[in-house]
Design an enzyme around this catalytic site. Structure first.
Site, PDB file in Angstrom:
ATOM      1  CB  CYS A  28      -0.915  -0.011   1.214  1.00 42.41           C
ATOM      2  SG  CYS A  28      -2.027  -1.429   1.232  1.00 42.41           S
ATOM      3  CE1 TYR A 170      -3.294 -10.079   0.319  1.00 45.18           C
ATOM      4  CE2 TYR A 170      -4.830  -8.317  -0.225  1.00 45.18           C
ATOM      5  CZ  TYR A 170      -3.828  -8.833   0.586  1.00 45.18           C
ATOM      6  OH  TYR A 170      -3.373  -8.094   1.643  1.00 45.18           O
ATOM      7  CG  HIS A 173      -1.639  -9.090   4.527  1.00 44.89           C
ATOM      8  ND1 HIS A 173      -1.379  -8.937   3.187  1.00 44.89           N
ATOM      9  CD2 HIS A 173      -0.433  -9.145   5.140  1.00 44.89           C
ATOM     10  CE1 HIS A 173      -0.076  -8.890   2.991  1.00 44.89           C
ATOM     11  NE2 HIS A 173       0.522  -9.017   4.160  1.00 44.89           N
ATOM     12  CG  ASP A 266       3.607  -9.632   5.591  1.00 49.84           C
ATOM     13  OD1 ASP A 266       4.625 -10.354   5.462  1.00 49.84           O
ATOM     14  OD2 ASP A 266       3.092  -9.022   4.639  1.00 49.84           O
TER      15      ASP A 266
END
Length: 686
Positions: A28, A170, A173, A266
């Protein structure tokens, strides 16, 4: 053969070939759909710097997966294609592959912009937004599953048309619907999408197959999977369901991008995790698949990268934060310029902008996010039209960066500092628990300055205004930093704390002085720390003092200890560590006064007061800019004894190290140039 040649071998990923093993994984950045030109330029610079694959951030496939206020990518319809094409063209211009991470956020989508009904595996409180949104998802129907599959397929086709080479499915997360369906914590369904692991994997398998069918001849299809949530039996584990999921789908995608969840795990800060910390969780993946594997671990050492490849842990070295700190990291390794690598310090200032919808920034790399709007390049800077002799006073982060960039432009620079070692606050703060990597801010700039013949460094050189004038300097930059206030005045109190004059009341500067000298002045016994700063300093001092055997009570007006570190993903780790050390934490509490053997604490809500015994007190409140020298030189400037005078960094306004570095860089870029104070100094989109 070069020791690092293995890193520059091409790797086949489905129908595509990555030119090397350097892989910028999706991350991001606060640019996304709102700032497509800025986004394209930022990714393009990384491709120019040698990253063989450059990916987007998460890209929403439909308005029902709206994660506003975060500014990520969108590929809701054909109107979004052109913005993405800007990025793929910028990446392809330098021979790299472009990847896109398609996502539907499910439980994480509060849909505050679209106002559509949130959907998820079950009817459950929405996880995104503040994390405490007064909203729940609708448990997905079969029609919802069909809709999301169709939206994902259409998004993949648009991605192909936009020029992407790699299309992601995806599931990591905890931020995305496929992973939420994998989780027994979020998926209590009793139909074909719930219950057994085979059923919980079904949707991920379906979107992989859909994507392969739609674009598999033209694009590689990647899966990003969290193989461990660090939740033990309550979550996916690398030696349990994580391994089973990989085994079930082993040969289906063209690439495995594997990590741990959630985001705070992460992207844990260097204070809590070392380089390569994820290897113990992801090392098994290559034994289960013949497809290439990419993973992350804040790799900054070329030797660690080579080791990960040669040991069969990874095929591609994934990076988000190291690629932000140094977009030219691969090229510097290829050229054998290892000392020129601007290493990530793992502070997560880059992360801190995303949840607030702001453009990305970096402590080490002040050009990050400024590539398009200011025209800043991380390696190149316009030469000075008229090289000048410049004196920079103060060799902290602002002064070091200003001197380095001024020297790069061709100016002749004298950098002076009163202390015997350059680095200012960074050198001192790096003595605190876990902050050793922060020294890289100083070390990289010292190394670069050593290569610049026009820059001279003079430590142990305190300067008065008369010294400056006697030197004959005509161009002066003042970067003298700031000191922590001794009176306890801060954003919450607004006034000095009564009793702050006691001799056993200290500031962070006192503690840092003691760490440098080895002479410890804080007496044994109970220490009360008052933290009205809310970043890392209060918690770090509490940790340090508790580890030295002090009883520590920490007071803060904020709802959480080290409140702002929520944005750097470390608040919970900080609080856990403090509690494990026995630190007593009082939130929503201000410091009313300091007595001879106690403090008076006051509740933020209701104003109730209480007395807490103390032996000493540490005040972590506001800082005072050191402006005395600058103020004395202002008169000399007005009298014509100086040609220019600039005040930068903490001496101008105390803030983050990242802001001090930015201020130094900006000052160097603008030095000697015509700057209209009434004009917006950067380009805007929209």
């Amino acid at each position: 053969m070069n020791d690092y040649d293995v890193l520059f071998e091409p790797v086949r990923i489905g129908p595509k070939i990555a030119p090397n093993r350097f892989y910028q994984v999706p991350h991001c950045n606060g640019l996304g759909y709102l700032r497509p030109r800025s986004h394209a330029a930022m990714r393009g610079v990384k491709a120019e710097g040698g990253w063989g694959v450059v990916c987007t951030e998460e890209v929403e496939i439909h308005p029902s997966g709206d994660i506003a206020p975060c500014i990520e990518g969108r590929i809701w319809d054909d109107r979004d294609v052109e913005g993405h094409r800007l990025m793929t063209q910028a990446v392809h211009a330098h021979g790299a592959l472009a990847g896109i991470e398609l996502t539907h956020a499910g439980l994480d989508a509060a849909n505050q912009f679209s106002h559509l009904t949130p959907i998820g595996p079950s009817s459950q409180g929405v996880l995104g937004g503040t994390g405490f949104e007064p909203a729940q998802t609708r448990a997905m129907t079969r029609r919802d599953f069909a809709d999301v599959r169709r939206w994902h397929r259409k998004a993949a086709l648009r991605a192909r048309d936009a020029g992407f080479d790699i299309v992601y499915c995806y599931a990591a997360h905890g931020l995305t619907l496929p992973m939420q369906l994998l989780s027994r914590r979020h998926n209590d369904r009793t139909d074909e999408y719930g219950g057994s692991l085979v059923n919980r994997v079904r949707f991920l398998r379906e979107i992989i197959e859909d994507t392969l069918d739609a674009v598999g001849d033209d694009c590689a299809v990647a899966v990003r999977l969290a193989v461990d949530e660090l939740l033990g039996p309550d979550g996916i584990t690398h030696d349990g369901e994580g391994a089973e999921i990989v085994a079930m789908l082993a040969e289906l995608p063209d690439l495995w991008d594997v990590n741990i969840s959630d985001w705070s795990n992460d992207s844990a800060t260097s204070r809590f995790t070392p380089e390569g910390h994820q290897e113990q969780y992801i090392a098994f993946v290559k034994s289960l698949t013949s497809k290439p594997v990419v993973g992350v671990g804040r790799y900054t050492s070329p030797d660690a990268m080579v080791s990960a490849v040669r040991r069969g842990v990874l095929d591609l070295i994934g990076a988000a934060r190291p690629s932000i700190a140094d977009p030219f990291l691969p090229d510097k390794i290829r050229q054998g310029r290892l000392g020129a690598i601007r290493e990530c310090i793992g502070c997560n200032i880059c992360v801190a902008t995303d949840p607030r919808g702001l453009p990305i920034r970096c402590t080490q790399n002040p050009t990050m996010g400024e590539e398009w709007r200011r025209g800043w390049h991380p390696e190149r800077i316009a030469p000075a039209s008229k090289p000048a002799d410049v004196m920079v006073i103060g060799a902290g982060p602002a002064g070091l960066e200003a001197a380095r960039a001024l020297g790069q432009r061709g100016h002749r620079v004298q950098l002076l500092d009163a202390r015997p070692e350059v680095g200012g606050r960074v050198t001192r703060e790096a003595l605190l628990p876990g902050l050793g990597p922060w020294r890289r801010v100083v070390e990289w700039r010292r190394g670069e300055i050593a290569e610049l013949p026009g820059v001279e460094v003079f430590p142990a050189s305190p300067m008065t205004a008369q010294d400056v004038l006697d030197s004959g300097a005509r161009q002066v930059v003042v970067a003298t930093g700031a000191t922590w206030r001794r009176d306890g005045r801060g954003r919450s109190n607004g006034f000095a704390v009564a009793g702050h004059e006691h001799s056993d009341v200290f500031t962070p500067d006192d503690v840092l002085d003691d760490l440098e000298s080895g002479q410890w002045r804080i007496p044994p016994g109970r220490v009360v720390i008052y933290d009205d700063d809310h970043y890392v300093m209060g918690g770090l001092l509490a940790e340090l003092l508790a580890a030295r055997g002090h009883e520590v009570e920490l007071l803060t007006p904020a709802p959480l200890v080290s409140h702002w570190t929520q944005y750097t993903l470390e608040q919970e780790r900080i609080e856990h560590r403090l509690r494990s050390l026995g630190v007593q934490i009082h939130t929503r509490t201000t410091l009313r006064s300091i007595g001879a053997d106690h403090v008076v604490a006051e509740a933020v809500i209701g104003g109730r007061t209480s007395e807490l015994p103390r032996r000493s007190v540490v005040l972590v409140t506001d800082r005072l800019p050191r402006t005395d020298l600058h103020e004395e030189l202002v008169g000399a400037l007005a009298a014509g004894a100086l040609d220019s005078l600039h005040l930068i960094g903490d001496a101008d306004a105390p803030g983050l190290i990242a802001q001090a570095v930015f201020a130094g860089h900006r000052a160097a870029r603008q030095f000697g140039e015509s700057v209209d104070p009434d004009a917006v100094e950067f380009l805007r989109e929209g």
